[in-house]
Design a protein around this motif. Sequence first.
Motif, PDB file in Angstrom:
ATOM      1  N   GLN A 147      34.883  29.794  53.236  1.00  0.00           N
ATOM      2  CA  GLN A 147      35.795  30.326  52.223  1.00  0.00           C
ATOM      3  C   GLN A 147      37.177  29.694  52.353  1.00  0.00           C
ATOM      4  O   GLN A 147      37.682  29.493  53.454  1.00  0.00           O
ATOM      5  N   GLY A 148      37.775  29.397  51.204  1.00  0.00           N
ATOM      6  CA  GLY A 148      39.115  28.815  51.241  1.00  0.00           C
ATOM      7  C   GLY A 148      39.812  28.871  49.899  1.00  0.00           C
ATOM      8  O   GLY A 148      39.198  29.157  48.865  1.00  0.00           O
ATOM      9  N   ILE A 149      41.107  28.611  49.950  1.00  0.00           N
ATOM     10  CA  ILE A 149      41.932  28.542  48.732  1.00  0.00           C
ATOM     11  C   ILE A 149      42.680  27.223  48.751  1.00  0.00           C
ATOM     12  O   ILE A 149      43.332  26.879  49.750  1.00  0.00           O
ATOM     13  N   PHE A 150      42.597  26.487  47.642  1.00  0.00           N
ATOM     14  CA  PHE A 150      43.310  25.219  47.524  1.00  0.00           C
ATOM     15  C   PHE A 150      44.360  25.359  46.428  1.00  0.00           C
ATOM     16  O   PHE A 150      44.043  25.625  45.278  1.00  0.00           O
ATOM     17  N   TYR A 151      45.617  25.180  46.819  1.00  0.00           N
ATOM     18  CA  TYR A 151      46.736  25.222  45.875  1.00  0.00           C
ATOM     19  C   TYR A 151      47.131  23.781  45.565  1.00  0.00           C
ATOM     20  O   TYR A 151      47.617  23.061  46.440  1.00  0.00           O
ATOM     21  N   TYR A 152      46.913  23.351  44.333  1.00  0.00           N
ATOM     22  CA  TYR A 152      47.228  21.977  43.947  1.00  0.00           C
ATOM     23  C   TYR A 152      48.705  21.843  43.566  1.00  0.00           C
ATOM     24  O   TYR A 152      49.312  22.776  43.026  1.00  0.00           O
ATOM     25  N   ALA A 153      49.241  20.675  43.829  1.00  0.00           N
ATOM     26  CA  ALA A 153      50.637  20.413  43.474  1.00  0.00           C
ATOM     27  C   ALA A 153      50.851  20.513  41.962  1.00  0.00           C
ATOM     28  O   ALA A 153      51.950  20.811  41.492  1.00  0.00           O
ATOM     29  N   TYR A 158      42.093  26.665  43.280  1.00  0.00           N
ATOM     30  CA  TYR A 158      40.674  26.971  43.461  1.00  0.00           C
ATOM     31  C   TYR A 158      40.539  27.971  44.599  1.00  0.00           C
ATOM     32  O   TYR A 158      41.131  27.808  45.671  1.00  0.00           O
ATOM     33  N   GLU A 159      39.734  29.002  44.367  1.00  0.00           N
ATOM     34  CA  GLU A 159      39.463  29.991  45.400  1.00  0.00           C
ATOM     35  C   GLU A 159      37.956  30.233  45.459  1.00  0.00           C
ATOM     36  O   GLU A 159      37.351  30.666  44.478  1.00  0.00           O
ATOM     37  N   GLY A 160      37.365  29.914  46.601  1.00  0.00           N
ATOM     38  CA  GLY A 160      35.927  30.087  46.701  1.00  0.00           C
ATOM     39  C   GLY A 160      35.348  29.388  47.910  1.00  0.00           C
ATOM     40  O   GLY A 160      36.019  29.196  48.924  1.00  0.00           O
ATOM     41  N   GLU A 161      34.094  28.956  47.758  1.00  0.00           N
ATOM     42  CA  GLU A 161      33.352  28.383  48.877  1.00  0.00           C
ATOM     43  C   GLU A 161      33.445  26.864  48.915  1.00  0.00           C
ATOM     44  O   GLU A 161      33.531  26.204  47.868  1.00  0.00           O
ATOM     45  N   TYR A 162      33.398  26.333  50.147  1.00  0.00           N
ATOM     46  CA  TYR A 162      33.391  24.889  50.394  1.00  0.00           C
ATOM     47  C   TYR A 162      32.213  24.529  51.291  1.00  0.00           C
ATOM     48  O   TYR A 162      31.763  25.349  52.093  1.00  0.00           O
ATOM     49  N   LYS A 163      31.769  23.306  51.149  1.00  0.00           N
ATOM     50  CA  LYS A 163      30.760  22.759  52.048  1.00  0.00           C
ATOM     51  C   LYS A 163      30.985  21.262  52.178  1.00  0.00           C
ATOM     52  O   LYS A 163      31.103  20.553  51.183  1.00  0.00           O
ATOM     53  N   ASN A 164      31.084  20.776  53.419  1.00  0.00           N
ATOM     54  CA  ASN A 164      31.308  19.345  53.681  1.00  0.00           C
ATOM     55  C   ASN A 164      32.514  18.812  52.914  1.00  0.00           C
ATOM     56  O   ASN A 164      32.465  17.750  52.291  1.00  0.00           O
ATOM     57  N   ASP A 165      33.594  19.599  52.918  1.00  0.00           N
ATOM     58  CA  ASP A 165      34.883  19.203  52.339  1.00  0.00           C
ATOM     59  C   ASP A 165      34.937  19.270  50.809  1.00  0.00           C
ATOM     60  O   ASP A 165      35.919  18.853  50.206  1.00  0.00           O
ATOM     61  N   LEU A 166      33.855  19.766  50.168  1.00  0.00           N
ATOM     62  CA  LEU A 166      33.809  19.844  48.722  1.00  0.00           C
ATOM     63  C   LEU A 166      33.565  21.275  48.250  1.00  0.00           C
ATOM     64  O   LEU A 166      32.964  22.080  48.960  1.00  0.00           O
ATOM     65  N   MET A 167      34.014  21.583  47.031  1.00  0.00           N
ATOM     66  CA  MET A 167      33.753  22.892  46.448  1.00  0.00           C
ATOM     67  C   MET A 167      32.246  23.032  46.229  1.00  0.00           C
ATOM     68  O   MET A 167      31.642  22.230  45.522  1.00  0.00           O
ATOM     69  N   GLU A 168      31.664  24.052  46.853  1.00  0.00           N
ATOM     70  CA  GLU A 168      30.222  24.264  46.710  1.00  0.00           C
ATOM     71  C   GLU A 168      29.889  25.728  46.996  1.00  0.00           C
ATOM     72  O   GLU A 168      30.339  26.294  47.989  1.00  0.00           O
ATOM     73  N   GLY A 169      29.097  26.310  46.086  1.00  0.00           N
ATOM     74  CA  GLY A 169      28.792  27.728  46.177  1.00  0.00           C
ATOM     75  C   GLY A 169      29.409  28.435  44.979  1.00  0.00           C
ATOM     76  O   GLY A 169      29.340  27.935  43.861  1.00  0.00           O
ATOM     77  N   TYR A 173      38.196  28.515  39.569  1.00  0.00           N
ATOM     78  CA  TYR A 173      39.219  27.469  39.420  1.00  0.00           C
ATOM     79  C   TYR A 173      40.136  27.872  38.271  1.00  0.00           C
ATOM     80  O   TYR A 173      39.696  28.015  37.132  1.00  0.00           O
ATOM     81  N   THR A 174      41.413  28.041  38.594  1.00  0.00           N
ATOM     82  CA  THR A 174      42.407  28.415  37.590  1.00  0.00           C
ATOM     83  C   THR A 174      43.291  27.210  37.295  1.00  0.00           C
ATOM     84  O   THR A 174      43.945  26.677  38.207  1.00  0.00           O
ATOM     85  N   PHE A 175      43.302  26.765  36.060  1.00  0.00           N
ATOM     86  CA  PHE A 175      44.098  25.614  35.664  1.00  0.00           C
ATOM     87  C   PHE A 175      45.528  26.035  35.355  1.00  0.00           C
ATOM     88  O   PHE A 175      45.773  27.154  34.887  1.00  0.00           O
ATOM     89  N   ALA A 176      46.462  25.136  35.574  1.00  0.00           N
ATOM     90  CA  ALA A 176      47.863  25.418  35.264  1.00  0.00           C
ATOM     91  C   ALA A 176      48.051  25.682  33.780  1.00  0.00           C
ATOM     92  O   ALA A 176      48.968  26.400  33.376  1.00  0.00           O
ATOM     93  N   LYS A 193      25.285  28.427  37.012  1.00  0.00           N
ATOM     94  CA  LYS A 193      25.720  29.427  36.048  1.00  0.00           C
ATOM     95  C   LYS A 193      27.232  29.624  36.158  1.00  0.00           C
ATOM     96  O   LYS A 193      27.777  29.682  37.264  1.00  0.00           O
ATOM     97  N   GLY A 194      27.883  29.761  35.002  1.00  0.00           N
ATOM     98  CA  GLY A 194      29.323  29.963  35.049  1.00  0.00           C
ATOM     99  C   GLY A 194      29.919  30.445  33.746  1.00  0.00           C
ATOM    100  O   GLY A 194      29.256  30.477  32.703  1.00  0.00           O
ATOM    101  N   LYS A 195      31.201  30.799  33.825  1.00  0.00           N
ATOM    102  CA  LYS A 195      31.971  31.218  32.653  1.00  0.00           C
ATOM    103  C   LYS A 195      33.235  30.378  32.588  1.00  0.00           C
ATOM    104  O   LYS A 195      33.918  30.199  33.600  1.00  0.00           O
ATOM    105  N   TYR A 196      33.514  29.896  31.376  1.00  0.00           N
ATOM    106  CA  TYR A 196      34.731  29.099  31.195  1.00  0.00           C
ATOM    107  C   TYR A 196      35.568  29.753  30.103  1.00  0.00           C
ATOM    108  O   TYR A 196      35.132  29.892  28.962  1.00  0.00           O
ATOM    109  N   TYR A 197      36.789  30.130  30.483  1.00  0.00           N
ATOM    110  CA  TYR A 197      37.721  30.748  29.532  1.00  0.00           C
ATOM    111  C   TYR A 197      38.745  29.689  29.127  1.00  0.00           C
ATOM    112  O   TYR A 197      39.544  29.233  29.952  1.00  0.00           O
ATOM    113  N   PHE A 198      38.719  29.285  27.863  1.00  0.00           N
ATOM    114  CA  PHE A 198      39.633  28.261  27.383  1.00  0.00           C
ATOM    115  C   PHE A 198      41.020  28.853  27.138  1.00  0.00           C
ATOM    116  O   PHE A 198      41.169  30.034  26.802  1.00  0.00           O
ATOM    117  N   LYS A 199      42.042  28.011  27.280  1.00  0.00           N
ATOM    118  CA  LYS A 199      43.413  28.504  27.152  1.00  0.00           C
ATOM    119  C   LYS A 199      43.713  29.032  25.748  1.00  0.00           C
ATOM    120  O   LYS A 199      44.570  29.898  25.581  1.00  0.00           O
TER     121      LYS A 199
END
Length: 323
Positions: A147-153, A158-169, A173-176, A193-199
């Motif tokens: 589990q981890g959170i990545f704050y981009y400049a 992104y908040e969720g699962e990682y595996k081998n240095d990549l988002m997996e699981g 992901y919240t876009f600016a 499976k997923g949900k995408y909410y457009f701006k």
Amino acid sequence: MEPKKESKKDSKKESIKELMTPSKKISEINNNKHSIVIDNDIDNNNNNNINQINNLPENKKSEISKKSAKSENKIKEEIKSKNNEEISIKTPKITLSKNQKGQIVYDNGDKYIGSVKNELKDGIGIYYYASGSRYEGSWKNNLKDGQGIFYYASGDKYEGEYKNDLMEGKGTYTFASGAVYEGEWKGGMKEGKGKYYFKGGSKYVGDFKNDNMEGKGIYSHKNGNKYEGDFKDDQKEGRGIMYFKNGDKYDGGWRLGKEEGKGVYYFKNGNRYEGDFKEGKKEGKGVFYYNNGDREMGDFMNDAPIGMHVKYCIEGKIKKVYY
């Protein structure tokens, strides 16, 4: 200008001459750590010079010996300094406490604070990127894992699962920009499976593949229209139904986000068209059914009838209609 290539005959002699300057001495010795060649200001290949040295008085021999030792020590110090410089460039500075909590500072400006095992990031820690990005979460063998959170400049997160240095699981992901994806990831991409909410207010719920909407899904447009069906490469493609806000409905083929192929368009007033579509319009052969029971057969182009049509009236009459 490129240096002149040396001949095999002179290669050994040239390698000794290269040791005449400190920088070249270090270069030569670093490339051959098992041997050190010392320049004593004497050409060892010159037997006459060696004989001359042997014939010198003892005080002169002692002076030359001291000079040789001094030259050797100078070279060793230069080698030690050079090696220390290389280590400081290539190896990050690691500081550890007794409980294996530590800090790693990198030459590019990045910094890690957290658990360290065998000089690798392992456990819980925070990685600060020189670019302004930041990761907080689990590590395993120097890679993001768990589990981890990545704050981009850029402002993304992104908040969720990682595996081998990549988002997996599973992760979010919240876009600016305001768009949000919630769902499954694989290899750093949206997949499953997923949900995408457009701006703008639209929303997609369904399958993803290779970071795109692909498979079965429901796309709810912000204008009130709703599509249920197949997707490919982020586009409506395959078979699907569009429910229009005004009460109309289309059921049929799609290509690149538009009605294409065989389909049926149901009008709110009870009329319907069955036939060919191209780029979102009636085009080709088709039959138009009126809500009073009449029907009309013929060709269509650019969403309108063209040429001669045959109209079958409910009372049994058959008419020819020209457009």
